[in-house]
Design an enzyme around this catalytic site. Structure first.
Site, PDB file in Angstrom:
ATOM      1  N   LYS A 150      63.537  52.315  -9.053  1.00  0.00           N
ATOM      2  CA  LYS A 150      62.449  53.277  -8.850  1.00  0.00           C
ATOM      3  C   LYS A 150      61.121  52.533  -8.666  1.00  0.00           C
ATOM      4  O   LYS A 150      61.012  51.347  -8.999  1.00  0.00           O
ATOM      5  CB  LYS A 150      62.381  54.225 -10.047  1.00  0.00           C
ATOM      6  CG  LYS A 150      62.101  53.528 -11.381  1.00  0.00           C
ATOM      7  CD  LYS A 150      62.343  54.464 -12.566  1.00  0.00           C
ATOM      8  CE  LYS A 150      62.043  53.759 -13.880  1.00  0.00           C
ATOM      9  NZ  LYS A 150      62.400  54.596 -15.041  1.00  0.00           N
ATOM     10  N   MET A 182      36.685  43.937  -8.173  1.00  0.00           N
ATOM     11  CA  MET A 182      37.733  44.577  -7.377  1.00  0.00           C
ATOM     12  C   MET A 182      38.571  43.563  -6.598  1.00  0.00           C
ATOM     13  O   MET A 182      39.801  43.658  -6.536  1.00  0.00           O
ATOM     14  CB  MET A 182      37.109  45.581  -6.395  1.00  0.00           C
ATOM     15  CG  MET A 182      38.156  46.378  -5.637  1.00  0.00           C
ATOM     16  SD  MET A 182      37.465  47.459  -4.371  1.00  0.00           S
ATOM     17  CE  MET A 182      36.548  48.635  -5.349  1.00  0.00           C
ATOM     18  N   TYR A 217      29.896  40.961 -13.116  1.00  0.00           N
ATOM     19  CA  TYR A 217      29.193  42.210 -13.422  1.00  0.00           C
ATOM     20  C   TYR A 217      28.871  42.312 -14.901  1.00  0.00           C
ATOM     21  O   TYR A 217      29.722  42.064 -15.750  1.00  0.00           O
ATOM     22  CB  TYR A 217      30.048  43.403 -13.019  1.00  0.00           C
ATOM     23  CG  TYR A 217      30.127  43.641 -11.537  1.00  0.00           C
ATOM     24  CD1 TYR A 217      28.989  43.999 -10.807  1.00  0.00           C
ATOM     25  CD2 TYR A 217      31.329  43.516 -10.865  1.00  0.00           C
ATOM     26  CE1 TYR A 217      29.065  44.226  -9.446  1.00  0.00           C
ATOM     27  CE2 TYR A 217      31.415  43.751  -9.500  1.00  0.00           C
ATOM     28  CZ  TYR A 217      30.270  44.099  -8.796  1.00  0.00           C
ATOM     29  OH  TYR A 217      30.340  44.324  -7.453  1.00  0.00           O
ATOM     30  N   ARG A 262      61.506  64.239 -23.617  1.00  0.00           N
ATOM     31  CA  ARG A 262      60.951  64.029 -22.284  1.00  0.00           C
ATOM     32  C   ARG A 262      61.772  64.823 -21.279  1.00  0.00           C
ATOM     33  O   ARG A 262      61.385  65.894 -20.876  1.00  0.00           O
ATOM     34  CB  ARG A 262      60.891  62.527 -21.955  1.00  0.00           C
ATOM     35  CG  ARG A 262      60.057  62.238 -20.730  1.00  0.00           C
ATOM     36  CD  ARG A 262      59.908  60.749 -20.449  1.00  0.00           C
ATOM     37  NE  ARG A 262      61.167  60.080 -20.116  1.00  0.00           N
ATOM     38  CZ  ARG A 262      61.234  58.851 -19.634  1.00  0.00           C
ATOM     39  NH1 ARG A 262      60.135  58.131 -19.446  1.00  0.00           N
ATOM     40  NH2 ARG A 262      62.407  58.303 -19.349  1.00  0.00           N
TER      41      ARG A 262
HETATM   42  C1  LIG Z   1      63.149  53.746 -15.900  1.00  0.00           C
HETATM   43  C2  LIG Z   1      64.424  54.223 -16.494  1.00  0.00           C
HETATM   44  C3  LIG Z   1      65.476  53.330 -16.719  1.00  0.00           C
HETATM   45  C4  LIG Z   1      65.309  51.844 -16.604  1.00  0.00           C
HETATM   46  O1  LIG Z   1      64.579  51.422 -17.749  1.00  0.00           O
HETATM   47  P1  LIG Z   1      64.285  49.903 -18.060  1.00  0.00           P
HETATM   48  O2  LIG Z   1      63.670  49.937 -19.410  1.00  0.00           O
HETATM   49  O3  LIG Z   1      63.338  49.449 -17.019  1.00  0.00           O
HETATM   50  O4  LIG Z   1      65.565  49.177 -18.018  1.00  0.00           O
HETATM   51  C5  LIG Z   1      66.691  53.843 -17.144  1.00  0.00           C
HETATM   52  N1  LIG Z   1      66.850  55.161 -17.364  1.00  0.00           N
HETATM   53  C6  LIG Z   1      65.841  56.046 -17.194  1.00  0.00           C
HETATM   54  C7  LIG Z   1      66.087  57.477 -17.465  1.00  0.00           C
HETATM   55  C8  LIG Z   1      64.595  55.612 -16.773  1.00  0.00           C
HETATM   56  O5  LIG Z   1      63.600  56.488 -16.625  1.00  0.00           O
END
Ligand SMILES: *Cc1c(COP(=O)(O)O)cnc(C)c1O
Length: 376
Positions: free
Chosen positions: A47, A317, A269, A146
């Site tokens: 992702k 920046m 800055y 979550r």
């Molecule tokens: C992002 C995510 C993972 C991977 O997590 P890592 O800690 O990066 O290995 C696995 N399962 C879910 C549901 C996630 O959101």
């Protein structure tokens, strides 16, 4: 050849900063994790553009290393990922589809994670429309609050099979909230809730562990593990004496100017950094627009070889000023590069100095770097 320590061959490019991603190291980390899990299948989480490293390059490298299960967060990420890996690979979308996007999931053969009764119902209706069963994952919230069905919602579902008519549930999953704290009792509680849920639909594959969860031991592996961060070299927890994963990236930026800052003069800055002694400083072509967070001022640093170069003043920046007083005069060259992440200073070190985690350092990496991908 260890590219992470070799002299940079890209020093002649125009770019202000160069990000080198070692695909061989990512593949090796995948194999390390898979070996730790025995018969358990090992997916790869890609992702957020493979945590900022580039899914177009990283995902095929993972497939070559043997990965066949890929996870993304969004439907659009899944659609894009389909271009980079072969149809043999399965892509699972963690957020699942919004009702209007169920058709897109089918069209691009994306397996959704269904996180609510509403998503389950939308997917069931899509299966009716398609006229054949559709594959899906069901997520159960075992304590993180979550994503996923509450244990009670899941129990109702298990007692009312018509709610799942047409859905081919191929995996039950949940996610650990405290896996990076191996002694946290929440891990045991979540594992037990996962087992309890799985007993309601016996025979289904189960997935609980991401990167850190893998290191909690085989009791947490179930049928499938879902590492992301560990593939990219992030340490699974702070208690391991040695991180068993290889570093996978180097971030180097060019020195634009070298100057002397007089005694009592500030830098950057706000003129926040004043010292009573003169200092030699380098202005480096990387700033917060490139992911070098302003929180890196203070504890953060760059490196020239094994010499630490403290950040002076605030991060701008497009640039940052670093103290090069400890670098011998004869080592200074026009166009020299310094490392923001490299052999002496890993992603986790950079994160700690900035008060964040390696995940955020990676996913904040900017788009202006020249990117080099190393693969044998
Ligand atoms: C992002 C995510 C993972 C991977 O997590 P890592 O800690 O990066 O290995 C696995 N399962 C879910 C549901 C996630 O959101």
């Amino acid at each position: 050849m260890n590219v992470l320590t070799s002299a940079p061959a890209w020093a002649a490019t125009r770019a202000g900063a160069v990000l080198t991603v070692n695909l061989d190291a990512i593949a090796s980390n995948y194999r390390t994790l898979r070996k730790m899990c025995g018969d358990t299948a090992c997916a790869a989480v890609v992702k957020a553009d493979a945590y900022g490293l580039g899914a177009a390059q990283v995902a095929p490298a993972l497939e070559r290393a043997g990965a066949q299960e890929f996870f993304v967060a969004h439907v659009d990420e899944g659609i894009e990922l389909r271009r980079y890996i072969t149809p043999l690979c399965r892509i699972t979308v963690l957020h699942g589809p919004r009702p209007a996007a169920t058709r897109d999931c089918v069209r691009h053969s994306l397996r959704p994670v269904l996180n609510s009764p509403e998503q389950i119902e939308a997917w069931r209706q899509e299966a009716v429309h398609q006229g054949h069963p559709l594959d899906a994952v069901i997520q159960i919230d075992t304590g993180m609050s979550r994503f996923g069905l509450s244990p009670a919602q899941f129990r109702s579902l298990a007692e009312e099979p018509s709610l799942l008519a047409g859905i081919d549930v191929s995996l039950l999953m949940s996610h650990l909230a405290c896996a990076d704290a191996p002694r946290n009792e929440a891990n045991i509680m979540q594992r037990q809730r996962m087992r309890d849920a799985s007993a309601l639909m016996p025979g289904l594959s189960v997935s609980l562990a991401a990167s850190s969860g893998i290191f909690l031991g085989s009791d947490y592996h179930f049928s499938l593990v879902r590492p992301g961060a560990a593939l990219y070299g992030i340490a699974p927890n702070a208690e391991l004496a040695v991180n068993p994963l290889l570093p996978v990236l180097r971030l180097s930026a060019r020195v634009l100017q070298i100057r002397t800052i007089g005694a009592g003069e500030g830098a950057g800055y706000g003129l926040t950094d004043r010292a009573q002694v003169p200092r030699r400083a380098a202005v480096v072509a990387i700033g917060y627009a490139d992911g070098l967070t302003r929180h890196a001022a203070g504890e953060g640093c760059a490196w020239f070889g094994s010499t630490r170069l403290p950040i002076l003043g605030r991060v701008s920046m497009d640039s940052v000023i670093v103290d090069i007083s400890d670098v011998p005069e004869q080592a200074l060259t026009q166009d020299m590069l310094v490392d923001l992440i490299g052999p002496h200073y890993g992603v986790d070190d950079a994160a700690q100095a900035a008060g964040t985690i390696g995940y955020e350092v990676l996913t904040s990496l900017g788009r202006r770097f020249h990117r080099d991908y190393i693969a044998s």
